[in-house]
Design an enzyme around this catalytic site. Structure first.
Site, short mmCIF file in Angstrom:
data_model
loop_
_atom_site.label_atom_id
_atom_site.label_comp_id
_atom_site.label_asym_id
_atom_site.label_seq_id
_atom_site.Cartn_x
_atom_site.Cartn_y
_atom_site.Cartn_z
N GLY A 17 0.75 -1.60 0.00
CA GLY A 17 0.12 0.22 -0.36
C GLY A 17 1.00 1.03 -0.49
O GLY A 17 2.25 1.44 -0.50
N SER A 18 0.35 2.56 0.50
CA SER A 18 1.51 3.96 0.47
C SER A 18 2.07 3.79 1.78
O SER A 18 2.04 3.01 2.51
CB SER A 18 -0.09 4.92 0.42
OG SER A 18 -0.49 4.53 2.55
N THR A 19 3.15 4.65 1.02
CA THR A 19 3.93 5.22 1.63
C THR A 19 4.04 5.56 2.82
O THR A 19 4.33 5.08 3.93
CB THR A 19 5.23 5.22 1.01
OG1 THR A 19 5.94 4.76 -0.11
CG2 THR A 19 6.17 5.83 2.02
N ALA A 20 3.07 5.98 3.17
CA ALA A 20 2.75 6.55 4.21
C ALA A 20 1.63 5.77 5.09
O ALA A 20 2.44 5.73 6.85
CB ALA A 20 1.10 7.74 4.15
N VAL A 21 1.18 5.25 5.08
CA VAL A 21 0.57 3.61 5.77
C VAL A 21 1.87 3.06 6.02
O VAL A 21 2.19 2.21 7.64
CB VAL A 21 -0.59 3.00 5.16
CG1 VAL A 21 -1.15 1.97 6.08
CG2 VAL A 21 -2.09 3.52 4.73
N GLY A 22 2.80 2.66 5.09
CA GLY A 22 4.02 1.58 5.59
C GLY A 22 4.86 2.43 6.81
O GLY A 22 5.38 1.81 7.82
N GLU B 207 5.56 -3.66 -0.18
CA GLU B 207 5.76 -2.86 -1.10
C GLU B 207 5.11 -1.69 -0.64
O GLU B 207 3.54 -1.29 -0.51
CB GLU B 207 5.48 -4.06 -1.36
CG GLU B 207 5.40 -3.17 -3.56
CD GLU B 207 4.99 -3.61 -4.17
OE1 GLU B 207 4.50 -2.91 -5.47
OE2 GLU B 207 3.57 -5.06 -3.64
N CYS C 76 1.38 0.64 -8.18
CA CYS C 76 2.48 0.74 -7.56
C CYS C 76 3.57 0.87 -8.40
O CYS C 76 5.17 2.03 -8.38
CB CYS C 76 2.94 0.52 -6.48
SG CYS C 76 3.88 -1.41 -6.60
#
Length: 485
Positions: free
Chosen positions: A231-236, A253, A287
């Site tokens: 998912g998103s980098t922010a959530v990561g 990822e 992505c």
């Protein structure tokens, strides 16, 4: 087969309605028709699922290589036997074209095929020499435990199976939460396949729920040993903070700002073919999608002319029509985000070579040219059918531009000199670079993953075996050992 009835969670081998009292309509992104309505599970049901998974894993860890391989084989058979219906469900749920949905199912089946090749890695023993007289050292490979798996809406079946199959192949159990928008293709069809395969109850639990119900429960529960998220980098980053405090493993990822570089000696026609696919497959909602097209000034005009001509001919509309190439975006929020990016680029004065339009929930392709690599549009993960073309004055400038981003997932370069292309690829700070191809590539037997803000860890055999297992050192002292005191 009709999959619309698979609208409940799958917990401990049973199809279980959510106890929250809330429901979520799963919609076809093209016409907003209701495919089915899911009842949402509660945080308590999630906690129970982790408890169940922990108990089931202890028994599944005792299974034989042949047992695990047989389950994977039968699950594969279920997907193959229901191929046409599954492809149509993926298309209806994700908004993906028949082309995209077919690719997704084929990739999912390939993951299962590859997983069958490494079931024997579990329980393997390696003897290591010791410098202590009479000591034997053995290194065992054991299951990690319970896996917490979270998958996105864009390639839901493929990206879910990428965590579920290796986990099961290597003696782990799974609690999996698909994006509720794609709960069937990302979760319950997979659960049905493993139910059909005879997987013991509790080894795979699929939760249909949302953050409002469970909060960070997939992350903070103490039972899972690894959090697998796409998912998103922010959530990561949020996951990283939580997992780090609890010393949990992560397989992440995340986002990408993937460059596609066309060098001065490139075959422009081949580069255009690749760029069209790598930019517009699944409306750009991948992505690995091409996010920036960086073209050497010597071939810039030719590339822009040929690329824009092709873009104008791309058929769009209902994703279930086999002729469609550009279907709908997943939801209104994604459409609005894309339109905001377009308006900002116009405000910034970036030249619009192809102006698309909104047709219902379909956004037809836009092409911006002459963008600066530092512009907002060039530094934003677009996730939409928006192409940005940037001119480079030299090969070195193309490399510098390609690396000028916080992301490092995928990348591509076109050149007639393969040796130069490989050297160029090695200078790109990304987990994956493809020479004379586009950036959207995946295979279950390669090291798939990103650098920088694009992720942590690697999928693909054999790297995924390391991610989803743990090693244990056992030493055996066969004769009396003398100690210094």
């Amino acid at each position: 087969m009709s999959f619309e009835t698979l609208n409940k969670s799958f917990i401990n081998g049973k199809w279980t309605g959510g106890e929250s009292g809330r429901t979520e309509d799963i919609l076809n992104p093209y016409d907003q028709s209701v495919i089915t309505t899911a009842s949402l599970a509660t945080g308590k049901q999630l906690e129970d699922a982790f408890d169940i998974a922990q108990k089931a894993q202890k028994e599944w860890a005792k299974s034989t290589t042949e047992d695990r391989k047989a389950v994977l084989q039968k699950a594969r058979g279920y997907l193959h036997e229901n191929r046409d219906d599954i492809i149509m469900m993926i298309a209806r749920e994700t908004g993906g074209t028949i082309i995209k949905s077919t690719i997704e199912l084929e990739q999912t089946i390939a993951i299962l095929d590859e997983a069958m090749t490494y079931t024997g890695e579990l329980g393997g023993v390696k003897e290591v020499p010791s410098d202590i007289e009479g000591k034997t050292n053995k290194i065992y490979r054991l299951p990690l435990g319970v896996i917490s798996s979270i998958s996105p809406f864009n390639f839901p079946m493929n990206l879910s199976m990428r965590s579920i199959a290796p986990a099961i192949a290597l003696g782990n159990s799974v609690v999996h939460k698909p994006d509720i928008q794609t709960a069937i293709s990302g979760g319950t069809i997979i659960a049905k396949a493993f139910e059909h395969a005879g997987l013991p109850a509790g080894v795979l639990n699929v939760m249909l729920t949302d953050v409002k119900e469970i909060g960070d429960g997939m992350l903070t529960n103490p039972i899972p040993r690894l959090i697998s998220f796409t998912g998103s980098t922010a959530v990561g980053r949020h996951i990283g903070e939580i997992a780090g405090r609890a010393f949990k493993r992560m397989a992440l990822e995340l986002g990408g700002n993937n460059p596609f570089a066309v060098l001065s000696d490139a075959d422009v026609d081949r580069a255009v073919d690749a760029a069209i696919f790598g930019k517009f497959i699944h409306q750009g909602q991948i992505c690995m999608i091409i996010n920036r097209i960086i073209v050497h000034q010597d071939v810039y005009d030719e590339f822009v002319e040929k690329f824009t001509a092709r873009v104008k001919q791309l058929p769009y509309g209902d994703q279930t029509d086999p002729k469609t190439v550009v279907g709908p975006l997943i939801n209104e929020r994604q459409i609005e985000k894309a339109l905001e990016i377009i308006e900002q680029a116009k405000t910034d004065g970036i030249e619009l070579a192809v102006e698309g339009k909104r047709v219902g929930n379909v956004l037809t392709p836009y092409v911006f040219v002459g963008a600066d690599n530092n512009s907002k549009i060039a530094q934003t993960e677009l996730f939409a059918p928006i192409a940005t073309i940037i001119k480079a004055g030299s090969d070195q400038e193309a490399i510098d531009m390609a690396n000028d981003t916080e992301y490092g997932l995928s990348s591509a370069v076109f050149t007639s000199d393969l040796e130069k292309g490989e050297k160029f690829a090695l200078q790109i700070d990304s987990g994956m670079t493809h020479v004379n191809d586009q950036s959207v590539n995946d295979s279950p037997n390669i090291a798939f993953g990103g650098n920088k803000a694009s992720g942590v860890g690697r999928f693909g055999n054999p790297w995924v075996v390391e991610e989803f297992t743990v090693t244990k050192w056992i030493s055996i002292q066969k004769q009396y050992r003398k100690y210094p005191f």
